[in-house]
Design a protein around this motif. Sequence first.
Motif, PDB file in Angstrom:
ATOM      1  N   UNK A 122       0.834  -1.201   0.000  1.00 31.36           N
ATOM      2  CA  UNK A 122       0.000   0.000   0.000  1.00 31.36           C
ATOM      3  C   UNK A 122       0.873   1.257   0.000  1.00 31.36           C
ATOM      4  N   UNK A 123       1.941   1.245   0.794  1.00 30.49           N
ATOM      5  CA  UNK A 123       2.851   2.394   0.832  1.00 30.49           C
ATOM      6  C   UNK A 123       3.510   2.601  -0.529  1.00 30.49           C
ATOM      7  N   UNK A 124       3.957   1.504  -1.143  1.00 26.51           N
ATOM      8  CA  UNK A 124       4.600   1.610  -2.458  1.00 26.51           C
ATOM      9  C   UNK A 124       3.630   2.150  -3.498  1.00 26.51           C
ATOM     10  N   UNK A 125       2.365   1.707  -3.443  1.00 33.25           N
ATOM     11  CA  UNK A 125       1.364   2.164  -4.405  1.00 33.25           C
ATOM     12  C   UNK A 125       1.089   3.660  -4.270  1.00 33.25           C
ATOM     13  N   UNK A 126       1.292   4.195  -3.061  1.00 30.93           N
ATOM     14  CA  UNK A 126       1.106   5.627  -2.810  1.00 30.93           C
ATOM     15  C   UNK A 126       2.367   6.430  -3.087  1.00 30.93           C
ATOM     16  N   UNK A 127       3.415   5.769  -3.565  1.00 29.22           N
ATOM     17  CA  UNK A 127       4.663   6.453  -3.852  1.00 29.22           C
ATOM     18  C   UNK A 127       5.519   6.709  -2.631  1.00 29.22           C
ATOM     19  N   UNK A 128       5.182   6.079  -1.510  1.00 35.20           N
ATOM     20  CA  UNK A 128       5.937   6.242  -0.264  1.00 35.20           C
ATOM     21  C   UNK A 128       6.986   5.136  -0.192  1.00 35.20           C
ATOM     22  N   UNK A 129       8.076   5.353  -0.911  1.00 38.75           N
ATOM     23  CA  UNK A 129       9.058   4.289  -1.109  1.00 38.75           C
ATOM     24  C   UNK A 129       9.812   3.964   0.177  1.00 38.75           C
ATOM     25  N   UNK A 130      10.211   4.969   0.934  1.00 40.33           N
ATOM     26  CA  UNK A 130      10.996   4.685   2.150  1.00 40.33           C
ATOM     27  C   UNK A 130      10.213   3.853   3.168  1.00 40.33           C
ATOM     28  N   UNK A 131       8.956   4.207   3.470  1.00 39.56           N
ATOM     29  CA  UNK A 131       8.188   3.328   4.372  1.00 39.56           C
ATOM     30  C   UNK A 131       7.982   1.930   3.789  1.00 39.56           C
ATOM     31  N   UNK A 132       7.805   1.842   2.472  1.00 36.65           N
ATOM     32  CA  UNK A 132       7.636   0.527   1.838  1.00 36.65           C
ATOM     33  C   UNK A 132       8.883  -0.323   2.025  1.00 36.65           C
ATOM     34  N   UNK A 133      10.046   0.276   1.812  1.00 38.19           N
ATOM     35  CA  UNK A 133      11.306  -0.454   1.978  1.00 38.19           C
ATOM     36  C   UNK A 133      11.457  -0.920   3.429  1.00 38.19           C
ATOM     37  N   UNK A 134      11.153  -0.038   4.379  1.00 30.57           N
ATOM     38  CA  UNK A 134      11.265  -0.402   5.797  1.00 30.57           C
ATOM     39  C   UNK A 134      10.359  -1.590   6.121  1.00 30.57           C
ATOM     40  N   UNK A 135       9.131  -1.564   5.631  1.00 30.15           N
ATOM     41  CA  UNK A 135       8.181  -2.641   5.909  1.00 30.15           C
ATOM     42  C   UNK A 135       8.576  -3.937   5.217  1.00 30.15           C
ATOM     43  N   UNK A 136       9.061  -3.843   3.984  1.00 30.78           N
ATOM     44  CA  UNK A 136       9.533  -5.050   3.298  1.00 30.78           C
ATOM     45  C   UNK A 136      10.720  -5.665   4.051  1.00 30.78           C
ATOM     46  N   UNK A 137      11.594  -4.823   4.574  1.00 26.88           N
ATOM     47  CA  UNK A 137      12.737  -5.348   5.329  1.00 26.88           C
ATOM     48  C   UNK A 137      12.294  -6.024   6.621  1.00 26.88           C
ATOM     49  N   UNK A 138      11.296  -5.456   7.279  1.00 25.96           N
ATOM     50  CA  UNK A 138      10.747  -6.105   8.470  1.00 25.96           C
ATOM     51  C   UNK A 138      10.131  -7.461   8.109  1.00 25.96           C
ATOM     52  N   UNK A 139       9.373  -7.493   7.011  1.00 18.36           N
ATOM     53  CA  UNK A 139       8.758  -8.751   6.579  1.00 18.36           C
ATOM     54  C   UNK A 139       9.825  -9.778   6.225  1.00 18.36           C
ATOM     55  N   UNK A 140      10.894  -9.328   5.593  1.00 19.01           N
ATOM     56  CA  UNK A 140      11.995 -10.228   5.240  1.00 19.01           C
ATOM     57  C   UNK A 140      12.644 -10.800   6.494  1.00 19.01           C
ATOM     58  N   UNK A 141      12.900  -9.937   7.475  1.00 21.31           N
ATOM     59  CA  UNK A 141      13.490 -10.389   8.730  1.00 21.31           C
ATOM     60  C   UNK A 141      12.579 -11.401   9.422  1.00 21.31           C
ATOM     61  N   UNK A 142      11.308 -11.093   9.489  1.00 18.76           N
ATOM     62  CA  UNK A 142      10.352 -11.992  10.127  1.00 18.76           C
ATOM     63  C   UNK A 142      10.316 -13.340   9.419  1.00 18.76           C
ATOM     64  N   UNK A 143      10.288 -13.327   8.090  1.00 20.17           N
ATOM     65  CA  UNK A 143      10.243 -14.582   7.338  1.00 20.17           C
ATOM     66  C   UNK A 143      11.479 -15.431   7.599  1.00 20.17           C
ATOM     67  N   UNK A 144      12.651 -14.790   7.664  1.00 19.97           N
ATOM     68  CA  UNK A 144      13.877 -15.556   7.897  1.00 19.97           C
ATOM     69  C   UNK A 144      13.936 -16.128   9.307  1.00 19.97           C
TER      70      UNK A 144
END
Length: 202
Positions: free
Chosen positions: A46-68
């Motif tokens: 949702x953040x990426x779709x709104x053009x909010x790239x920095x929050x999107x990157x932060x959330x993707x990194x959290x999801x990546x950490x959680x998945x690992x």
Amino acid sequence: MSFTETNTSAPRIWGFKPDAQIRAAREAGWSRADLAWERLMERALAAAAQGRVRPAVRLFRLADLLARIAFPAADLRRATAPANLAALQFRRGALEEAEGLQARALRIWAGAAEQVEAMQIAPRSRSSLFHLRMEALHRETFHANLKTRVGLIAGEAGETLRNLTSGRAALHRHASRWRGEKPAVFDGTRKVLGACLLLLDA
């Protein structure tokens, strides 16, 4: 160290208050990590779709950490956040980092067919007793057809992952299909479809 202790932004998402969906997920055998990952990915998209790239990157990194931390090594969801991060890094010109993330995602995706075949399929809620009986009588056929369909979606996701750093136009839609494709039940098909469809669209 717990997941919430690794990042000060995590508690708002990881420590979400119980609701009907969480209760249903836990009753179906999902862990808090399963649902937290899904919600992190939805917020990031949702953040990426709104053009909010920095929050999107932060959330993707959290999801990546959680998945690992929380998911088995072969779980396809471990490929999704790195794939999205690769796409964002490629868009900003960080090709080397993008290719490294893409390679990690592709190593996991190499086992997609086996994961689809092994996914746990829960009974679907039906609108009538007739449909419930039909599903019970033809369970093997229903499961085979569902695995075929999910396998096709996984194949499309694989094509997207292979083209993340190619610069070519996207061949498939993913995130825009998630709401319509997301199963109402909490089972293996929802996990696999989440891995396939919680991907950035072009």
